[in-house]
Motif scaffolding. Sequence first.
Motif, PDB file in Angstrom:
ATOM      1  N   GLY A   1       0.791  -1.220   0.000  1.00  0.00           N
ATOM      2  CA  GLY A   1       0.000   0.000   0.000  1.00  0.00           C
ATOM      3  C   GLY A   1       0.823   1.270   0.000  1.00  0.00           C
ATOM      4  N   VAL A   2       2.068   1.205  -0.474  1.00  0.00           N
ATOM      5  CA  VAL A   2       2.948   2.367  -0.475  1.00  0.00           C
ATOM      6  C   VAL A   2       3.219   2.805  -1.907  1.00  0.00           C
ATOM      7  N   PRO A   3       2.976   4.059  -2.256  1.00  0.00           N
ATOM      8  CA  PRO A   3       3.288   4.519  -3.608  1.00  0.00           C
ATOM      9  C   PRO A   3       4.776   4.390  -3.895  1.00  0.00           C
ATOM     10  N   LEU A   4       5.080   3.948  -5.109  1.00  0.00           N
ATOM     11  CA  LEU A   4       6.468   3.824  -5.527  1.00  0.00           C
ATOM     12  C   LEU A   4       6.903   5.164  -6.105  1.00  0.00           C
ATOM     13  N   VAL A   5       7.326   6.077  -5.260  1.00  0.00           N
ATOM     14  CA  VAL A   5       7.601   7.437  -5.686  1.00  0.00           C
ATOM     15  C   VAL A   5       8.850   7.945  -4.984  1.00  0.00           C
ATOM     16  N   GLY A   6       9.530   8.878  -5.649  1.00  0.00           N
ATOM     17  CA  GLY A   6      10.649   9.495  -4.963  1.00  0.00           C
ATOM     18  C   GLY A   6      11.743   9.966  -5.890  1.00  0.00           C
ATOM     19  N   LYS A   7      11.800   9.436  -7.115  1.00  0.00           N
ATOM     20  CA  LYS A   7      12.851   9.886  -8.017  1.00  0.00           C
ATOM     21  C   LYS A   7      12.250  10.439  -9.297  1.00  0.00           C
ATOM     22  N   ALA A   8      12.984  11.332  -9.916  1.00  0.00           N
ATOM     23  CA  ALA A   8      12.530  11.899 -11.180  1.00  0.00           C
ATOM     24  C   ALA A   8      12.641  10.868 -12.279  1.00  0.00           C
ATOM     25  N   ALA A   9      11.684  10.913 -13.219  1.00  0.00           N
ATOM     26  CA  ALA A   9      11.739  10.015 -14.367  1.00  0.00           C
ATOM     27  C   ALA A   9      12.976  10.339 -15.203  1.00  0.00           C
ATOM     28  N   ASP A  10      13.717   9.315 -15.569  1.00  0.00           N
ATOM     29  CA  ASP A  10      14.927   9.505 -16.371  1.00  0.00           C
ATOM     30  C   ASP A  10      14.896   8.533 -17.525  1.00  0.00           C
ATOM     31  N   ALA A  11      14.654   9.053 -18.733  1.00  0.00           N
ATOM     32  CA  ALA A  11      14.537   8.185 -19.898  1.00  0.00           C
ATOM     33  C   ALA A  11      15.888   7.716 -20.414  1.00  0.00           C
ATOM     34  N   GLY A  12      16.948   8.395 -20.041  1.00  0.00           N
ATOM     35  CA  GLY A  12      18.266   8.008 -20.522  1.00  0.00           C
ATOM     36  C   GLY A  12      18.532   8.431 -21.953  1.00  0.00           C
ATOM     37  N   ASP A  13      17.564   9.084 -22.597  1.00  0.00           N
ATOM     38  CA  ASP A  13      17.735   9.525 -23.978  1.00  0.00           C
ATOM     39  C   ASP A  13      17.658  11.037 -24.092  1.00  0.00           C
ATOM     40  N   GLY A  14      17.698  11.712 -22.945  1.00  0.00           N
ATOM     41  CA  GLY A  14      17.625  13.160 -22.939  1.00  0.00           C
ATOM     42  C   GLY A  14      16.225  13.710 -22.999  1.00  0.00           C
ATOM     43  N   ALA A  15      15.246  12.841 -23.226  1.00  0.00           N
ATOM     44  CA  ALA A  15      13.853  13.276 -23.341  1.00  0.00           C
ATOM     45  C   ALA A  15      13.100  13.020 -22.042  1.00  0.00           C
ATOM     46  N   ILE A  16      11.962  13.683 -21.915  1.00  0.00           N
ATOM     47  CA  ILE A  16      11.015  13.404 -20.844  1.00  0.00           C
ATOM     48  C   ILE A  16       9.827  12.698 -21.475  1.00  0.00           C
ATOM     49  N   HIS A  17       9.399  11.598 -20.875  1.00  0.00           N
ATOM     50  CA  HIS A  17       8.303  10.799 -21.433  1.00  0.00           C
ATOM     51  C   HIS A  17       7.031  10.995 -20.614  1.00  0.00           C
ATOM     52  N   ALA A  18       5.895  10.979 -21.299  1.00  0.00           N
ATOM     53  CA  ALA A  18       4.590  11.114 -20.663  1.00  0.00           C
ATOM     54  C   ALA A  18       3.585  10.299 -21.466  1.00  0.00           C
ATOM     55  N   ALA A  19       2.337  10.215 -20.977  1.00  0.00           N
ATOM     56  CA  ALA A  19       1.370   9.329 -21.627  1.00  0.00           C
ATOM     57  C   ALA A  19      -0.032   9.911 -21.615  1.00  0.00           C
TER      58      ALA A  19
END
Length: 438
Positions: free
Chosen positions: A43-61
């Motif tokens: 029951g704990v959200p898996l949160v705490g680090k910034a998303a890092d795509a490794g390709d220089g981009a930011i991904h969203a959906a």
Amino acid sequence: MKNYQSKQKPSRKAVDATNFKSGLTRRDLLKLSMAGIGAAAVGVPLVGKAADAGDGAIHAASMFDMTGNLNIYGVQAMNVSKYAVDAINRSGGVLGRKLVLHTYDTQSKIELYSRYAQEIGSDDRIAAVVGCFTGASREAARPVLSRYGKILFFPTIDEGGECDKFTFMQGSDCIQQEAPLIEWATKNVGKTFYVVAADYVYGHVATAWTQSLVSKAGGSIKAVEYVPLDVSDFGSTIRKIQTAAPAVVMSNLIGNNHIAFYRQFAAAGLNKSIKIISPTFGLGNEQLVLTPEESSGIVVAYSYFESLNTPENKNFLDGFKKMYPNAGPISDPPAQVWNGWQQWKVAVEKAGSTDTAKVVAALESGVPYVGPTGRVSTDGPSHRNIQDIHLARVSGQHGYEILQTFGQIKPSREVVGAGTCDLTGKDASSHRMINPKF
């Protein structure tokens, strides 16, 4: 831009819509499922680090119903989602980085919302989601996305009850729409009301607000009638309205079948003596389906109309029509899709990071954005927008005439019959839905 579609089982199909050529690697579905089960168990959200795509981009959906019986809403919402991401990239991206949009066709199937939410949640690159249309689709996706610490922007009007630290409600709530409608009607039409409403949670909660607000305005309700979503024969309802002879009908109806109410209401000649007001008419561009004789004069309340005469709206429409010249008119939810992406961008840049906790804090601070709907900012405790609400009357040309604007209306922090939600106070760690009681 990445596009994901599902038939018998989830499958992915890349669409090069914004010149992004990097491919995606399919995750091990078994591993993802076990990760989700584990997160749910503790029951704990898996949160705490910034998303890092490794390709220089930011991904969203984005997840919307591109096919199926709800595509009347989903296609335009996805069009605007793609347009928003394209516009963000043309203006320099987010934090100077390109934004890659992963698109999911949920085919008007609730099970695909939860399935794709699992895929999105397990993809460490994806920082945020703008998507879902119905409350049911949101509630299939929201708990999964929340477990993984993904921010969700929901663009549609709704009845309230969402009390989730990672979910932001873009669309107007019941009080933001119904209070101006009822205030206008009691001053300009009359104080007796008949309520027809869809027989599901939104219809019941909206009607609870109707009853309360009519009473506060000094009006009275002659009758309330709940109509199942599959009903298209309103003969008995029309006869009851004729007998009751109210000054105003409040329509909390929704969906394709309920369009028949307006047609039958006009055929009986009631539109000549009784005014219809509605917080739902027009969500699916019903004014285009009905003839002018059937829809003219209906009064609605939304934060967005194409006829808003502002530089921001003109720029928004010009760019959209250039990208999608045959897409048709834009109603309130797609405009809120645009707001969702832009408000997220503003918050990320204020936070200096895509880290979920930092972005949530930036949004809760009320950082403003001015766009096609006007000025919007997040009310921290409710995670809903403070925004302008416009009353408009359906014209004889399938469009709307703005009657009155109510500036910067605050959303309700109350859940009907179930108390309040305060996501900057007592509910700061909440990731749940509070079910309204009516």
